[in-house]
Structure formats: structure tokens, C-alpha cells
Design a protein around this motif. Sequence first.
Motif, PDB file in Angstrom:
ATOM      1  N   GLY A  16      -9.697  10.876   7.768  1.00  0.00           N
ATOM      2  CA  GLY A  16      -9.079  12.286   7.897  1.00  0.00           C
ATOM      3  C   GLY A  16      -9.387  12.986   6.558  1.00  0.00           C
ATOM      4  N   THR A  17      -8.267  13.438   6.158  1.00  0.00           N
ATOM      5  CA  THR A  17      -8.503  14.367   4.725  1.00  0.00           C
ATOM      6  C   THR A  17      -9.137  13.449   3.808  1.00  0.00           C
ATOM      7  N   SER A  18      -8.521  12.078   3.546  1.00  0.00           N
ATOM      8  CA  SER A  18      -9.410  11.482   2.449  1.00  0.00           C
ATOM      9  C   SER A  18     -10.760  11.067   2.734  1.00  0.00           C
TER      10      SER A  18
ATOM     11  N   SER B  37      -7.547   6.391   0.179  1.00  0.00           N
ATOM     12  CA  SER B  37      -6.416   6.507   1.102  1.00  0.00           C
ATOM     13  C   SER B  37      -5.161   6.923   0.549  1.00  0.00           C
ATOM     14  N   GLN B  38      -4.522   7.898   0.632  1.00  0.00           N
ATOM     15  CA  GLN B  38      -3.350   8.191  -0.169  1.00  0.00           C
ATOM     16  C   GLN B  38      -2.250   7.249   0.199  1.00  0.00           C
ATOM     17  N   SER B  39      -1.947   6.809   1.582  1.00  0.00           N
ATOM     18  CA  SER B  39      -0.826   5.730   1.894  1.00  0.00           C
ATOM     19  C   SER B  39      -1.025   4.501   1.256  1.00  0.00           C
TER      20      SER B  39
ATOM     21  N   GLU C 261      -4.611  21.050  12.323  1.00  0.00           N
ATOM     22  CA  GLU C 261      -3.217  19.946  12.248  1.00  0.00           C
ATOM     23  C   GLU C 261      -1.913  20.748  12.071  1.00  0.00           C
TER      24      GLU C 261
ATOM     25  N   ALA D  31      -1.674  16.335   4.343  1.00  0.00           N
ATOM     26  CA  ALA D  31      -2.051  16.025   2.924  1.00  0.00           C
ATOM     27  C   ALA D  31      -2.586  17.197   2.238  1.00  0.00           C
TER      28      ALA D  31
ATOM     29  N   THR E 124      -3.465   2.974   5.732  1.00  0.00           N
ATOM     30  CA  THR E 124      -4.185   3.409   7.186  1.00  0.00           C
ATOM     31  C   THR E 124      -4.983   2.025   7.434  1.00  0.00           C
TER      32      THR E 124
ATOM     33  N   HIS F 136      -9.892  21.355   9.317  1.00  0.00           N
ATOM     34  CA  HIS F 136      -8.651  20.239   9.586  1.00  0.00           C
ATOM     35  C   HIS F 136      -7.320  20.719   9.496  1.00  0.00           C
ATOM     36  N   LYS F 137      -6.980  21.392   8.153  1.00  0.00           N
ATOM     37  CA  LYS F 137      -5.668  21.663   7.944  1.00  0.00           C
ATOM     38  C   LYS F 137      -5.250  22.745   8.788  1.00  0.00           C
TER      39      LYS F 137
HETATM   40  C1  F6R Z   1      -4.463  15.166   7.057  1.00  0.00           C
HETATM   41  C2  F6R Z   1      -4.168  13.836   7.117  1.00  0.00           C
HETATM   42  C3  F6R Z   1      -4.611  12.787   7.838  1.00  0.00           C
HETATM   43  C4  F6R Z   1      -5.078  11.799   6.729  1.00  0.00           C
HETATM   44  C5  F6R Z   1      -5.573  10.291   7.254  1.00  0.00           C
HETATM   45  C6  F6R Z   1      -5.936   9.380   6.255  1.00  0.00           C
HETATM   46  O1  F6R Z   1      -3.736  16.100   6.265  1.00  0.00           O
HETATM   47  O2  F6R Z   1      -2.919  13.592   6.460  1.00  0.00           O
HETATM   48  O3  F6R Z   1      -5.867  13.074   8.176  1.00  0.00           O
HETATM   49  O4  F6R Z   1      -5.821  12.043   5.686  1.00  0.00           O
HETATM   50  O5  F6R Z   1      -4.785   9.908   8.182  1.00  0.00           O
HETATM   51  O6  F6R Z   1      -4.762   8.832   5.599  1.00  0.00           O
HETATM   52  P1  F6R Z   1      -4.630   8.180   4.306  1.00  0.00           P
HETATM   53  O7  F6R Z   1      -5.222   8.877   3.191  1.00  0.00           O
HETATM   54  O8  F6R Z   1      -3.181   7.783   4.024  1.00  0.00           O
HETATM   55  O9  F6R Z   1      -5.356   6.715   4.276  1.00  0.00           O
END
Ligand code: F6R
Length: 595
Positions: free
Chosen positions: A289-291, A334-336, A475, A387, A339, A471-472
Amino acid sequence: MCGIVGYTGEQAALPILLEALKRLEYRGYDSAGVVVLDGELTLHKAKGEIRELENVLPDLPGTLGIGHTRWATHGAPSQHNAHPFVDCTGKLALAHNGIIENYGVHKEALLAKGHKFTSETDTEVVLHLVEDAYEGNLEEALRAVLSRIEGAYAFALTHADEPRKLVVARRDSPLVLGLGTGENLFASDVPALLRTTSKVLYLMDGELAVLTPEEVRIQAPDGSAVDRKPEVVTWDVEDAERGGFPHFMLKEIFEQPEVIHATLLGRLSDFENLEILRGADRVQLVACGTSYHAALVGKYILEEIAGIPASAELASEYRYAARSDGKPLVVCISQSGETADTIGAAREAKRRGSRTLAVTNYVDSSLTREVDESLYTRAGLEIGVAATKTFTAQLVALYILALRLGILRGTLTPDEARKWTEEIRALPRAVQAVVDNAPAIEALAREFSQVRDMFFIGRNVNFPMAMEGAHKMKEISYVHAEGYAAGELKHGALALITKETPVVALLPQDHTYQKMIGNVGEVSARGAPVVAIGYEGDEELEKYVDATIRVPWVRSIYSPVVNVVALQLLAYYTARERGCSIDKPRNLAKTVTVE
Ligand code: F6R
């Protein structure tokens, strides 16, 4: 980001602290603690969210206390690294939001003097420095210490020998004072104060304040008294949690200057010891995704700054590809950190014998446990599903990584590294200028909000930004949007361009500029309205496009950071105009734990 709170008054402090901490949980929730003064200090801490702390708390009768909710930076999330801390005498307590950059030198000296440390945090050095400086006046002791520390902070302190007094100070971390009747309090953010009072005073950078139940005194950096009029907050608690913004996403977009600053803090002058980078001769960036868009930008960043070959791959595809490329360093973004596809890719990379590094916003996430090392972004909690601030923080982490690699590999001279570093330091200010321009972007979004399809085009490092812009838009506004490498349109998608399909073109004045102008010509010739995101002072631009969003000049490799903020705002205002559910878009989840 962490959250701090303190209360002094006539009521029992503990329930007020806990309620306030819950309002600050968005700033961090990997561990929490409170200290309450009732003759002597009683300290309780727990790993996890505030309710974990609540579960272990007895009833504490004191009417003064300090609380903290943590988002780990130095030292893993754990009970012993949770704040507040109590000194060797058992009389002084301190909580901190921020990062102390020069804690290493102080720690050595304090250990040599016999101080006992109970944590691995940078914060604890400040506690022991104040302990040493204390001669019966807490604000004087803190002021003496502030001149010796570097970094960002909001500090909260109390001392059992001055039982009704709280002392706070801030630099580059927020702090608000709440004024009650016979009681006063403070917190990192307004929502935490509103159950007690709506009368607030914002503490400014470099200032220190002393709170007792009867009064609040603010001191300027030189120690002189500051006379500031309180403001009355008219938001309700729910509004206040969003900082007065209508959506978390907008609040998070506006937090980006602070987040970039926090992610850079202490990492440009004193690079973290990323041992894993030693010997790396190729980098593979893997994400979703965004990452994944950050990974695509990362390829350009690593190749340009560090001169190291790099590639970007979708985590969900990574494991299915046959490999003939040896053992590159695999960077999982990965922000979270939760994933499933990215965690699966990290496992696969290890199975193939690669070393793995995570770039993530969560210290204790599943991804961090899977990889060899981690580089943390410091974006704080992101509530909006889309994100925003976590993405810019990822880009900043990738710049840091590239600088580190360039220095290690000898591809950057110290002079070059200094030049890159200076320019990175200017990014928070540049991003601030973009968010300040939000009203112009809002007006533009209104014009295009009812379209069915949109295209985003860019070249080089801004090709991934075109993808992220689309993408933004998809979404949160549900407008069908496509992000294209500008040179690729003519190979197919140009057939879809009409006067009904606005095109957003990313046009930094770099080596791609003339070619981009050519691509803009191709779409305008088919009647498409063109919105350019271009540099301030680019007088040419207006000749070729229908509307422009201006961003400050930054070197091309840094332009994704300013451009993406404009794209986020464009998507946000379009979605708002269309009445979409912005913070919780349909069909999407913040963390995707299925493959
Ligand atoms: C876009 C978004 C998703 C995440 C993707 C990966 O705004 O939020 O595309 O970027 O699901 O998530 P992480 O970064 O948590 O691995």
C-alpha cells in the motif's frame, strides 16, 4: 510522542490523572505510569494501555500527581522503562515527552558518581541531574539542568520536600496548563484538561512553569516572569481529541512538521548504530500500500544519496518470485508492523539468508520481532485509516538510512553528508508552508470534487508520488484515480484522457521538468484540465496548466515530502466535499492482518 499530565489541588489526583491519560492515549500506549504524592511518593507503572495500569492500581489518596503514557523511543516498552521515574533519594519524580540527544555523556558521569538507574531510557539522566542540582528549590534545579541538555522535551517534576508544587518545562514538545479554582493541572494536549477546566495557558518553547493549587507562574528562558492571559477553550471533549479539526486525518496531516522533526531528532548528528548496514551491497525494499510507495521512493533515495543499488517490491508478491539475486539487505516498511504480507516477506527473506531491517512506527510490533534490526519512525498514533504522517516519517527514515549507508560505504564525503543533512533539517519548515496553504488546496478540491476519474502523473522520484496521490484519492473520496509515470501515458492510458478527467501533474524544477511539460501538453491537447504541483517562484508553470498548488523549493530527492502533503490535502478536501467517511473509509482497515 508520549503524553504527560499532572494535577495539584484539593481533589484526589489519581482519578483525574487516569481520565486525562486516556485522553492522551493517541500519543502513545505501550506503557503507562503514575506517581502520587501523599507525604511520600507512590509510583505505579504497567506495560500496555492505561487500563492495564488501572488494573494494578490501589486507591491512592494524594492530591498531587504526575502521569505518563509512553510511545517508546529509547528502551523497549516495559514496566521498568515506563515513566515517571523516582530518583535515588525517593523524593524526586519526573516524567518526560521527547528525546534527550546527549544523554550518553551524562549517563556515564552519573553512573561514575554512583547514581542507580532503573531503566534504559534517555529520560532518566535528567532525573539524576536534577537530583544532583536540587538544593530546596525544584524550579531552580531544573533550570540549571536545562542548560546542559540537548534535544526535545516536555518535563514534569515534583519533589516530596515541596509537596504542593509541580514544575514543568518545554522545548519542541507540547505542553498546556489548565487553570482551575483551588486546583491547577497540565497536559500534553487540551483534551486531557477539559474534564477539570476550559481555561488554558499554552506554554511556549523554552519556558518553565510552576503550578500550585493557588497559582501558576510562567518563567521565560532567562528566568523572568511571563504575564500571559488564559484562553477559554470552547470545544467539547470529542472536538478537542481531534485538536479542533473535523477529522483525525486532517489533524494528522497538520502534525507532519512535528513528526518529521521527531523522526530526525538525534539521528543526523549521532547516527544510530545500525550494525546491520555494514557490508550491505544491495537493498531490497518490501512493503504494501502506501508503505510500498515509500519503498518505491526509497529506491531513488538509496541510489542517489548512498549510491547503492536498490529495488522495491510488493510484500504480497515477494515470496512468489524466483530469486537469482543473492542475499541483499531486505528492508521491510510497515507503519503498523502488523501487516501479514510484510511479516510473511520478512520471514521469507530470512529463509533466503538475507539480513532484515524493519522501518516501522511500533516498537513492540510483530514485524520488529521477526527482523534482525529496526529503525523506528516517531509519528505517534495515527487514527485515520489513510496513512499520512506515518508515510512522511517513513520517507524521513529512508533518508536517514541512505545517509548512514553512504557514510559507511564511503560513497558520501563528510562535506556531502553535511550538505544533505542541512537540507533534511529544513523539511519541517517546508512542510509547514504546504499545510499553511491548505485553504488554496481546499478551494481547488471544491472545483474538481464531482469528477468520476482522475489521473496523477510524475517522473523519477515523483512517479511513486503520483501513485500515492491516486491511492489517497481512491481510498477516501472513492474517485477512480490512476497514478502514472508521465512518460507511460502515451503507451495506452492516453486513450482515457478527456475534458472529464482532470490530471494532477507533479512538476518540481528538476531534470524531469521539460519532459513533464511535454506530458502536460499531451493531456491538455485532449482537453483535460491540469493541476500542477510546482515550486514557488516557477513563473513558467502558469503558461501550461489550468491551476497550480505551490510548494516550497527543496532538492528534487526531497520533493516527495512536500508534494505528498499537498496530495493528501487534495484527497482530504475532495472527500470532504463529497461527504465521505474520511477517517473510516468503506471496506478498509487500518491494519491488514490477513494475506
Ligand atoms: C493507505 C494505507 C494502506 C497501508 C497498507 C500497509 O493509506 O493505509 O495502503 O499503507 O495497508 O500498511 P502498513 O504500513 O501498516 O504495513
